[in-house]
Design an enzyme around this catalytic site. Structure first.
Site, PDB file in Angstrom:
ATOM      1  CG  ASP A 182       8.847  24.331  -4.408  1.00 32.29           C
ATOM      2  OD1 ASP A 182       9.072  25.450  -4.595  1.00 32.29           O
ATOM      3  OD2 ASP A 182       8.443  23.797  -5.388  1.00 32.29           O
TER       4      ASP A 182
HETATM    5  C1  NOJ Z   1       8.486  26.746  -7.130  1.00 31.44           C
HETATM    6  C2  NOJ Z   1       9.043  25.862  -7.742  1.00 31.44           C
HETATM    7  O1  NOJ Z   1       8.439  24.535  -7.719  1.00 31.44           O
HETATM    8  C3  NOJ Z   1      10.708  25.617  -7.477  1.00 31.44           C
HETATM    9  O2  NOJ Z   1      11.125  24.652  -8.452  1.00 31.44           O
HETATM   10  C4  NOJ Z   1      11.276  26.902  -7.380  1.00 31.44           C
HETATM   11  O3  NOJ Z   1      12.441  26.616  -7.053  1.00 31.44           O
HETATM   12  C5  NOJ Z   1      10.547  27.806  -6.505  1.00 31.44           C
HETATM   13  N1  NOJ Z   1       9.086  28.018  -6.850  1.00 31.44           N
HETATM   14  C6  NOJ Z   1      11.402  29.188  -6.089  1.00 31.44           C
HETATM   15  O4  NOJ Z   1      11.147  30.045  -7.316  1.00 31.44           O
END
Ligand code: NOJ
Length: 766
Positions: free
Chosen positions: A285
């Protein structure tokens, strides 16, 4: 018909769907073996690199110099680039200007719709309508793929029992059984049968694992729990998503048993691949890799090596793999085989998506106009939004009169509140592809709804929050509520003037859409100060007031429950919410949403959830305080609105529960039935909920757990018998040795319209 001719017809039928010829797993293996042989180590590491374009903000970083990196084969995919023409051009760089021409993946956070936005996931879950949820994901896939996207970072399946955590808006609430059904429906909706069509995209189960259990509901905070709790209460939706065939999984930011998920080999390899058989790829993530430096487990090289050795395949944003893996291989800290394995998993995903056959599969420039934000999609969004609203209260204005809702679409209706006239806040958090101006506000939606039958008046009434800096933090990403510089009194006076001209007041209050979602935790879950003052003043006018509550999480609503005659919780209903709210307020649609997260009476009760344990000192039925019992001095243990709760404009009667037999062996099953009758004068839907309690176990078991549900639609006076088959498989849980077992003994079967209001019968498992 001759064979050749019918084959041609078949081809002609399949081509517009972008279907490719069926290939066998052996074809894929041969293709990938050959490709991998031709790749340099740098190119392999390049496939593991997922930079952000910086076009759409979903985090802090931006990548520089992407085009050069793509041409050098140093990029495996990109995310958050919007527009099919841009995506086609970038794909061309990879396919036509890099040495091996390997196509890129294009990811995006398509969370609850692309441009046609559906209710926020928490709202969607309150429909308890699995086919509708699947349909929403299907439409999201059609629209996203039409705009060049091949991969969505959805579904988010984190169970959470803490409404302080802003990201509860992105998930399906507190229950693992319901969460698992929804996870599977969404994977099916996105991926279709096998991702071969050009309107099917790859799903990503996130955030693995336990992200919803952050301490104190503070985003990105520490998580710590027993394995027994993990597997009984949190893991099921991830596992279900994997079993539905999700092509990818995203690692969570938090730690699990003291090791960040991103470096947790037990999680990423033993559980995910070993126990559950996942064969897709794992992506971090965002800066999940470089954040491990802050977690305190090493420098970028160390944490990157730990991530790939744990079983993580793709590095989103950190560029830790790109920058350090080669060195780690030279130093013997990572093996070439490990890189080969990760690279192969990413190439496999591209192969399964059909990108090697046609890298421009998602780049048909004619599709956006035909497939995005269509009348048909919006009609579905409106229908589903209407199903997601939860009627929390529907009181009478005087004894003996009928309930306040539905309203008649006549006379003069005042729509008042900071959420009444904001297009940009209608879609809700995580709607990054939405064109914010395209969603009618509540005032606009209701005006269109009533046409010339009624007059709609509007006043803002108050700002979102008195504290301007807080309001700014809560209205980012183009979702401003255009803070009004007039004083609170001036705003209120205007509202009261408008109210005085009306027959009924709709108070559009609650949270802004960015008060929930990522990095939007709150410790106070009351209606914000100035809005409370406004609501009080509106009630004092003596006019009927309906609270239309916008929120991304359960709020604390004791005062509202006591003082406001009618409360309709509309979450953030998406592009068509303005009209869908009209459908429900004016009775064209009978509300049927049921809460999937408990609404507490105060923040101190959190975590408050229906499937709690009994403890050794439970409070006795009907009591709210007893010395030396598990309770509080200042509030009872109950929820304000329990899990599963939601009212309708009609009423339903549940019969007693009957069981087909009083006991079963490990090889049989029984049927529990209940007859539900619509006792009101309107047709309506009811969610019939089945809960089970294991009365005695080798470990303690929850007081009840959801094990089945059925949503039925009944005409007035119509009855339906709903039957649930209960098999030993449903009675299984993880015991102290983490074996998944059903233990002989007595079980209570509880069926009702919510988790508290149930009828019970008992059976024995022999
Ligand atoms: C951070 C978030 O926690 C996640 O859910 C998301 O898919 C990613 N950023 C990409 O934007």
């Amino acid at each position: 018909m001759n064979k050749k001719y019918s084959l041609l017809i078949l081809l002609a039928l399949l081509l517009p769907l972008g279907l490719q010829a069926q290939k066998s797993p052996q074809d894929m293996d041969r293709f990938l073996d050959d490709l991998l042989k031709r790749m340099t180590l740098e190119e392999k590491i390049g496939q593991l690199n997922l930079p952000v374009t910086g076009e759409i903000t979903t985090g802090q970083a931006k990548s520089s110099d992407i085009a050069t990196k793509i041409k050098r084969g140093e990029v495996g995919g990109l995310f958050n680039l919007k527009g099919v023409d841009k995506i086609r051009d970038v794909q061309r760089l990879a396919v036509e200007n890099s040495r091996l021409g390997i196509p890129l993946l294009f990811g995006m956070d398509v969370i609850h719709g692309y441009e046609t936005i559906f209710p926020i996931p928490l709202g969607l879950s309150c429909t308890w309508d699995i086919p509708a949820i699947e349909e929403s994901a299907r439409i999201a896939a059609i629209e996203a793929s039409a705009d060049g996207i091949s991969w969505t970072f959805s579904p988010m399946v984190d169970i959470s029992r803490d409404p302080r955590w802003g990201r509860v808006s992105e998930g399906s609430g507190e229950d693992p059984f319901l969460g698992a059904q929804i996870a599977q429906a969404m994977v099916r909706g996105y991926q279709g049968k096998d991702m071969r069509r050009n309107d099917e995209i790859m799903a990503c189960i996130k955030h693995f694992a336990l992200y919803g259990a952050a301490e104190a509901g503070r985003d990105y905070n520490t998580v710590d729990m027993s394995r027994q709790r993990m597997f009984n209460d949190y893991m099921l939706p991830y596992q279900a998503g994997v079993e539905a065939g999700a092509g990818s999984v995203m690692a969570s930011f938090n730690e699990v048993e003291g090791v960040p998920a991103t470096a947790n080999r037990w999680l990423m390899t033993d559980v995910l691949r070993g126990a559950w058989g996942f064969n897709g790829f794992v992506v971090t993530d965002f800066t999940g890799i470089s954040e491990m430096i802050e977690h305190g487990i090493g420098d970028l090289q160390t944490v990157s090596a730990r991530a790939i050795n744990a079983g993580v395949d793709m590095d989103m944003v950190s560029e830790g793999f790109a920058g350090t893996l080669k060195k780690s291989i030279e130093e013997g800290k990572v093996s070439v085989e490990t890189v080969n394995t990760a690279c192969r998993r990413i190439l496999e995903a591209k192969y399964k998506l059909g990108l090697f056959d046609n890298p421009y599969k998602y780049c048909d420039l004619k599709r956006p106009a035909r497939d995005i934000f269509t009348k048909e999609h919006r009609a579905v969004a409106r229908r589903i939004a209407g199903e997601s609203f939860v009627l929390l209260k529907n009181g009478q204005l005087s004894p003996g009169s009928s309930p306040l809702l539905p309203l008649s679409p006549t006379g003069t209706i005042a729509v008042i509140g900071p959420l009444a006239n904001t297009r940009s806040n209608m879609p809700g958090t995580w709607s990054v592809a939405a064109v914010l101006d395209k969603s009618p506000s509540l005032v606009e939606g209701l005006t269109e709804w009533v046409g010339n039958q009624a007059k709609i008046l509007y006043a803002k009434g108050s700002n979102l929050i008195s504290d301007a800096a807080y309001e700014e933090r809560a209205t980012l990403f183009g979702r401003s509520l255009n803070r009004d510089n007039r004083t609170d009194k001036q705003l209120l006076d205007e509202a009261l003037k408008i109210a005085s001209q009306s027959d009924v007041i709709i108070a559009a209050l609650g949270e802004s859409s960015e008060m929930s979602g990522e990095s939007s935790s709150r410790t106070n879950l009351d209606l914000p100060d100035v809005q409370h003052t406004l609501l009080e003043a509106l009630l004092k006018t003596g006019k009927p007031v309906v609270l239309v509550l916008f929120t991304g999480r359960p709020l604390v609503l004791n005062w509202e429950q006591e003082n406001v005659p009618a409360i309709l919780n509309v979450w953030f209903g998406g592009s068509e919410a303005g009209l869908a709210i009209g459908d429900v307020l004016f009775g064209a649609v009978n509300p049927s949403g049921k809460l999937t997260m408990t609404f507490p009476k105060n923040v101190g009760q959190i975590p408050l959830y229906y499937a709690h344990k009994n403890t050794g000192r439970p409070l006795k039925e009907g009591k709210w305080f007893e010395k030396f019992r598990s309770n509080y001095l200042d509030v009872d243990n109950d929820a304000l609105y329990p899990f599963g709760y939601g009212l309708s404009y009609t009423t339903f009667r549940f019969s007693d529960v009957t069981l087909s037999q009083p006991s079963i062996g490990m090889d049989n099953q029984l049927v529990a039935s209940v007859t539900v009758t619509n006792t009101g004068d309107r047709a309506g839907s009811e969610v019939v909920q089945l809960y089970i309690r294991d009365l005695v176990g080798s470990v303690t078991r929850p007081v009840k757990e959801l094990k089945g549900f059925e949503k039925i639609y009944l005409q007035p006076n119509e009855s339906r018998t709903v039957r649930f088959t209960i098999a030993p498989e449903m009675l299984k849980f993880y015991n102290a040795d983490l074996q998944f077992v059903a233990e002989p003994g007595d079980f209570d079967v509880m069926i009702g319209p919510d988790s508290q209001n149930v009828k019970t019968a008992r059976f024995t498992l022999r």
